[in-house]
Design a protein around this motif. Structure first.
Motif, PDB file in Angstrom:
ATOM      1  N   ILE A 182       0.857  -1.185   0.000  1.00 30.62           N
ATOM      2  CA  ILE A 182       0.000   0.000   0.000  1.00 30.62           C
ATOM      3  C   ILE A 182       0.892   1.233   0.000  1.00 30.62           C
ATOM      4  O   ILE A 182       2.048   1.191   0.429  1.00 30.62           O
ATOM      5  CB  ILE A 182      -0.953   0.059   1.218  1.00 30.62           C
ATOM      6  CG1 ILE A 182      -0.150   0.108   2.525  1.00 30.62           C
ATOM      7  CG2 ILE A 182      -1.957  -1.077   1.195  1.00 30.62           C
ATOM      8  CD1 ILE A 182      -0.984   0.483   3.736  1.00 30.62           C
ATOM      9  N   ARG A 233      -2.526  -9.433   4.348  1.00 27.58           N
ATOM     10  CA  ARG A 233      -3.126  -8.316   3.623  1.00 27.58           C
ATOM     11  C   ARG A 233      -2.997  -7.078   4.503  1.00 27.58           C
ATOM     12  O   ARG A 233      -2.900  -7.195   5.730  1.00 27.58           O
ATOM     13  CB  ARG A 233      -4.590  -8.566   3.291  1.00 27.58           C
ATOM     14  CG  ARG A 233      -4.857  -9.767   2.395  1.00 27.58           C
ATOM     15  CD  ARG A 233      -4.349  -9.556   0.983  1.00 27.58           C
ATOM     16  NE  ARG A 233      -4.769 -10.617   0.092  1.00 27.58           N
ATOM     17  CZ  ARG A 233      -4.114 -11.760  -0.098  1.00 27.58           C
ATOM     18  NH1 ARG A 233      -2.998 -11.983   0.593  1.00 27.58           N
ATOM     19  NH2 ARG A 233      -4.563 -12.675  -0.933  1.00 27.58           N
ATOM     20  N   VAL A 235      -4.060  -2.602   4.931  1.00 27.31           N
ATOM     21  CA  VAL A 235      -4.709  -1.354   4.543  1.00 27.31           C
ATOM     22  C   VAL A 235      -4.042  -0.231   5.310  1.00 27.31           C
ATOM     23  O   VAL A 235      -3.396  -0.450   6.340  1.00 27.31           O
ATOM     24  CB  VAL A 235      -6.224  -1.358   4.826  1.00 27.31           C
ATOM     25  CG1 VAL A 235      -6.933  -2.412   3.991  1.00 27.31           C
ATOM     26  CG2 VAL A 235      -6.505  -1.548   6.310  1.00 27.31           C
ATOM     27  N   SER A 236      -4.217   0.983   4.818  1.00 29.13           N
ATOM     28  CA  SER A 236      -3.666   2.143   5.508  1.00 29.13           C
ATOM     29  C   SER A 236      -4.368   2.352   6.842  1.00 29.13           C
ATOM     30  O   SER A 236      -5.574   2.112   6.968  1.00 29.13           O
ATOM     31  CB  SER A 236      -3.826   3.382   4.639  1.00 29.13           C
ATOM     32  OG  SER A 236      -3.447   4.541   5.348  1.00 29.13           O
ATOM     33  N   ASP A 237      -3.619   2.851   7.838  1.00 29.94           N
ATOM     34  CA  ASP A 237      -4.229   3.211   9.120  1.00 29.94           C
ATOM     35  C   ASP A 237      -4.591   4.695   9.166  1.00 29.94           C
ATOM     36  O   ASP A 237      -5.023   5.194  10.204  1.00 29.94           O
ATOM     37  CB  ASP A 237      -3.305   2.853  10.288  1.00 29.94           C
ATOM     38  CG  ASP A 237      -2.034   3.711  10.335  1.00 29.94           C
ATOM     39  OD1 ASP A 237      -1.798   4.501   9.392  1.00 29.94           O
ATOM     40  OD2 ASP A 237      -1.276   3.592  11.319  1.00 29.94           O
ATOM     41  N   ALA A 242       0.063   1.084   8.742  1.00 27.18           N
ATOM     42  CA  ALA A 242      -0.791   0.065   8.145  1.00 27.18           C
ATOM     43  C   ALA A 242      -1.414  -0.816   9.213  1.00 27.18           C
ATOM     44  O   ALA A 242      -0.876  -0.971  10.313  1.00 27.18           O
ATOM     45  CB  ALA A 242       0.007  -0.797   7.181  1.00 27.18           C
TER      46      ALA A 242
END
Length: 269
Positions: A182, A233, A235-237, A242
């Motif tokens: 990401i 997997r 995702v952005s935090d 992440a």
């Protein structure tokens, strides 16, 4: 193997493998932008625009935003399979399906190192370009499959010029596989992968890495618990870090395979 992203205007951009000309030049990559009403966006033909129709197979397409209403694509490419093995290519398309200056029909080469480069993943770099990560077999006989990365600019050139065939993220002994990536919101990227460096002790573990916009790489262990941790997997935090999830077999004898999660801060902790 279709992939999809939002186009930022209520529609979407989709990319897929396509066998319409398989007898002539193998499997190709096509893409389509659709508007909010499901119709083809201006500049895009009804059955999709060719991303790459080069000879031999192009497979495993991935897509990221170009920061406006277009997209960047990455895939594994067999056009030179008899010479360098499977390579990594990329292409940028604007919102109207056209190619910006610096990008070639059928894609720009990202990595053509000897032996196979496969399983690419792509993230935008906040400047109209992208950072791509992949599995790399250039040293498969000594360290196994490794993880490499490269940044490609909005004009199609490889950014880390002194390392034209990619910067090593992990070249530890034994195999590193299944990378995902990401954007970090700072022009760099965060990556996770499965790592077998301690497979004889812990099984497969989860590692993470961060690459800055200038190509500086740092790595960390996310989980090296007993038994296997796989299929990560992220995702952005929302804070340049992440949130990572993975499958976890630490309690497989009692509860089976479970799901674990970890937050990785922008500092890598």
């Amino acid at each position: 193997n279709p992939q999809i992203i939002a186009d930022g205007a209520g529609g979407a951009i989709i990319v897929w493998q396509d066998d319409r000309d398989v007898g002539a030049n193998g499997t190709d990559i096509y893409a389509m932008r659709i508007d909010a009403d499901g119709s083809a966006a201006a500049g895009w033909v009804a059955d999709g625009n060719a991303v790459s129709a080069a000879v031999d197979n192009q497979t495993n397409p991935q897509v990221a935003t170009n920061g406006s209403d277009g997209a960047l694509f990455a895939w594994q490419d067999d056009r030179d399979v008899g010479v360098t093995g499977t390579d990594i290519y990329a292409l940028r398309m604007d919102g109207d399906g056209s190619l910006p200056v610096g990008w070639s029909v059928d894609g720009n080469m990202v990595c053509d190192e000897l032996d196979n480069q496969t399983n690419p993943r792509i993230a935008d770099d906040n400047s109209g370009g992208a950072i791509i990560v992949w599995e790399d077999d250039r040293d498969v006989g000594t360290t196994g499959t490794n993880i490499y990365t490269q940044k490609i600019t909005s004009s199609g050139s490889r950014s880390w010029a002194l390392l034209t065939n990619g910067r090593a993220v992990s070249t530890s002994a034994d195999n590193q596989n299944n990378p995902h990536i990401i954007a970090d919101g700072l022009g760099g990227a965060i990556m996770v992968w499965e790592d077998n460096i301690n497979s004889g002790v812990y099984g497969t573990d989860i590692y993470a890495g961060k690459v800055s916009s200038t190509g500086v790489v740092s790595t960390t262990i996310l989980c090296e618990y007993l038994d296997n941790q796989t299929n990560p997997r992220l995702v952005s935090d929302g804070a340049n870090g992440a949130i990572v999830i993975w499958q976890d077999d630490r309690d497989t004898a009692t509860t089976g395979t479970d799901i674990y999660v970890h937050r990785l801060t922008s500092a890598g902790s």
